[in-house]
Scaffold this motif. Structure first.
Motif, PDB file in Angstrom:
ATOM      1  N   ASN A   2      11.053   5.429  -2.855  1.00 38.05           N
ATOM      2  CA  ASN A   2      12.259   5.630  -1.784  1.00 38.05           C
ATOM      3  C   ASN A   2      13.306   6.272  -2.351  1.00 38.05           C
ATOM      4  OD1 ASN A   2      10.521   4.195  -0.078  1.00 38.05           O
ATOM      5  ND2 ASN A   2      11.094   2.024  -0.735  1.00 38.05           N
ATOM      6  N   TYR A   3      13.973   6.960  -1.241  1.00 36.41           N
ATOM      7  CA  TYR A   3      15.237   7.754  -1.482  1.00 36.41           C
ATOM      8  C   TYR A   3      16.447   6.517  -0.762  1.00 36.41           C
ATOM      9  CZ  TYR A   3      12.203  11.328  -2.166  1.00 36.41           C
ATOM     10  OH  TYR A   3      11.311  12.225  -2.884  1.00 36.41           O
ATOM     11  N   LEU A  35      14.960   6.011   2.935  1.00 32.19           N
ATOM     12  CA  LEU A  35      13.919   6.723   3.105  1.00 32.19           C
ATOM     13  C   LEU A  35      12.607   6.582   2.577  1.00 32.19           C
ATOM     14  CD1 LEU A  35      15.758  10.249   3.623  1.00 32.19           C
ATOM     15  CD2 LEU A  35      15.596   8.750   5.401  1.00 32.19           C
ATOM     16  N   ASN A  36      11.557   6.729   3.185  1.00 31.89           N
ATOM     17  CA  ASN A  36      10.265   6.630   2.435  1.00 31.89           C
ATOM     18  C   ASN A  36      10.007   7.875   1.729  1.00 31.89           C
ATOM     19  OD1 ASN A  36       9.177   8.093   4.264  1.00 31.89           O
ATOM     20  ND2 ASN A  36       8.115   6.151   5.338  1.00 31.89           N
ATOM     21  N   TYR A  39      10.208  11.084   3.839  1.00 28.76           N
ATOM     22  CA  TYR A  39      11.784  11.279   4.257  1.00 28.76           C
ATOM     23  C   TYR A  39      11.789  10.498   5.578  1.00 28.76           C
ATOM     24  CZ  TYR A  39      11.561  14.466   0.153  1.00 28.76           C
ATOM     25  OH  TYR A  39      11.598  14.749  -0.841  1.00 28.76           O
ATOM     26  N   VAL A  40      11.324   9.489   6.018  1.00 23.33           N
ATOM     27  CA  VAL A  40      11.375   8.781   7.365  1.00 23.33           C
ATOM     28  C   VAL A  40      12.400   7.618   7.027  1.00 23.33           C
ATOM     29  CG1 VAL A  40      10.109   7.361   9.048  1.00 23.33           C
ATOM     30  CG2 VAL A  40       9.046   9.475   7.977  1.00 23.33           C
ATOM     31  N   MET A  41      13.334   7.594   7.917  1.00 28.29           N
ATOM     32  CA  MET A  41      14.314   6.365   7.731  1.00 28.29           C
ATOM     33  C   MET A  41      13.538   5.049   7.940  1.00 28.29           C
ATOM     34  SD  MET A  41      17.686   7.647   9.430  1.00 28.29           S
ATOM     35  CE  MET A  41      18.547   9.443   9.029  1.00 28.29           C
ATOM     36  N   ALA A 172      21.041  11.765   4.805  1.00 30.56           N
ATOM     37  CA  ALA A 172      19.783  11.645   4.949  1.00 30.56           C
ATOM     38  C   ALA A 172      19.096  12.507   5.704  1.00 30.56           C
ATOM     39  CB  ALA A 172      19.542  10.129   5.212  1.00 30.56           C
ATOM     40  N   LYS A 173      19.657  12.726   6.774  1.00 30.24           N
ATOM     41  CA  LYS A 173      19.249  13.799   7.821  1.00 30.24           C
ATOM     42  C   LYS A 173      19.119  15.147   7.072  1.00 30.24           C
ATOM     43  CE  LYS A 173      19.413  12.194  12.360  1.00 30.24           C
ATOM     44  NZ  LYS A 173      18.441  12.531  13.255  1.00 30.24           N
ATOM     45  N   LYS A 176      16.410  15.396   4.367  1.00 29.43           N
ATOM     46  CA  LYS A 176      14.980  15.536   4.927  1.00 29.43           C
ATOM     47  C   LYS A 176      14.846  16.897   5.168  1.00 29.43           C
ATOM     48  CE  LYS A 176      12.407  14.203   9.076  1.00 29.43           C
ATOM     49  NZ  LYS A 176      11.149  14.065   8.434  1.00 29.43           N
TER      50      LYS A 176
END
Length: 315
Positions: A2-3, A35-36, A39-41, A172-173, A176
């Motif tokens: 994870n991030y 984020l997984n 890179y999905v929140m 985060a966006k 990604k």
């Protein structure tokens, strides 16, 4: 993996006389996005921290983050919020990601101030998204504001900036977008050095595409550091051979030192030592080594000769 995309807001003394040296920046808000590996929140964290050191809002802070001191009274003490945040991060594998290089240092400084268990006993690898943005979309050296990067990539601005959660959300966006469009730059890991390597074994030696970096343990003085064999060595980071120096270590300013070596297989290598002051008042070394052209090697030789001439004049 994870991030954990982290952003902090902090307050400081309204004047120099009231500043607490061990806590120049008091964290007043923690925001984060998880984020997984795609890179999905997947999770969010947002908490206010009730101030215990600075009870008046610095003018610059209040203009920037749109928070009033009264609002912070609803927060919890830093140690409680920090513990909740670290529990939220989970026990699985993750890497911190921040916009710029200060957040992890100040988070650990606040933890130390409240006698919390350290995050680590040495450097922490993290992703500096501000640096990655520059490597992916600009010259690799510039450091842009978060909103500039969001505008450049055409990311929708659907919540206000300059609060901990919103800045973590936009970071985060951007992470990604960087990973999807320029995944090659994701290998450029940064290291937070609030806790330095405690021994030679813990020292950082990492190779990136076109350069290598070495981060030393602490030394009592600059002279001690520059007497260490590993610090002043010149090795080719591609074939790992010890190289003979064409230009021995020299310094134009007493803080940065340079040398030139030659590898018969790969060509000229320029090494640069930066002498840095540690949190404890001792020193440590950050050394970078990279391959350079014959033309750049000639420039370095000329620079060394110029420094020698200047030193001769002064003596």
């Amino acid at each position: 993996m994870n991030y954990i995309v982290l952003d902090l807001e902090w307050n400081q003394s309204v004047n120099d006389t009231d500043e607490i040296p061990k806590l120049a920046f008091e964290i007043i808000e923690i925001g984060a996005v998880m984020l997984n590996d795609a890179y999905v929140m997947v999770h969010e964290f947002s908490r206010l921290v009730k101030p215990e050191v600075y009870h008046e809002m610095n003018q610059i802070t209040s203009k920037l983050i749109h928070l009033q001191m009264q609002e912070l009274q609803s927060g919890a003490p830093f140690a409680e919020v920090a513990e909740d945040f670290l529990k939220w991060c989970g026990s699985g594998e993750y890497i911190f990601c921040t916009w710029g290089s200060m957040d992890l240092t100040e988070f650990q400084r606040n933890m130390q101030f409240y006698d919390m268990t350290p995050l680590s006993d040495g450097p922490i690898a993290f992703l500096d998204v501000q640096k990655l943005f520059s490597l992916a979309f600009e010259d690799g050296k510039s450091r842009r504001a978060l909103e500039y990067a969001v505008d450049k990539l055409g990311i929708e601005k659907d919540i206000p900036f300059h609060r901990a959660f919103s800045d973590a959300y936009y970071t985060a966006k951007l992470l990604k977008a960087i990973a999807e469009q320029h995944g090659d730059v994701m290998k450029y890991i940064s290291y937070d050095l609030f806790h330095l390597p405690g021994s030679r074994k813990q020292e950082i030696k990492v190779q990136f595409g076109n350069y290598a970096k070495y981060i030393s343990r602490e030394f009592g003085s600059k002279e001690d550091a520059l007497a260490d064999g590993e610090v002043v060595s010149s090795k080719c980071y591609l074939c790992h051979r010890n190289l003979k120096k064409k230009v021995k270590w020299f310094t134009p300013n007493g803080r940065h030192y340079y040398c030139l070596a030659y590898c018969e297989k790969h060509g000229y290598l320029k090494a640069k030592i930066r002498v840095r002051r540690s949190e404890s008042g001792k020193v440590y070394i950050v050394k970078t080594t990279k391959l350079i052209s014959q033309e750049d090697a000639a420039k370095l030789k000329n620079r060394c000769a110029q420094v020698k001439r200047q030193n001769t004049k002064h003596h």
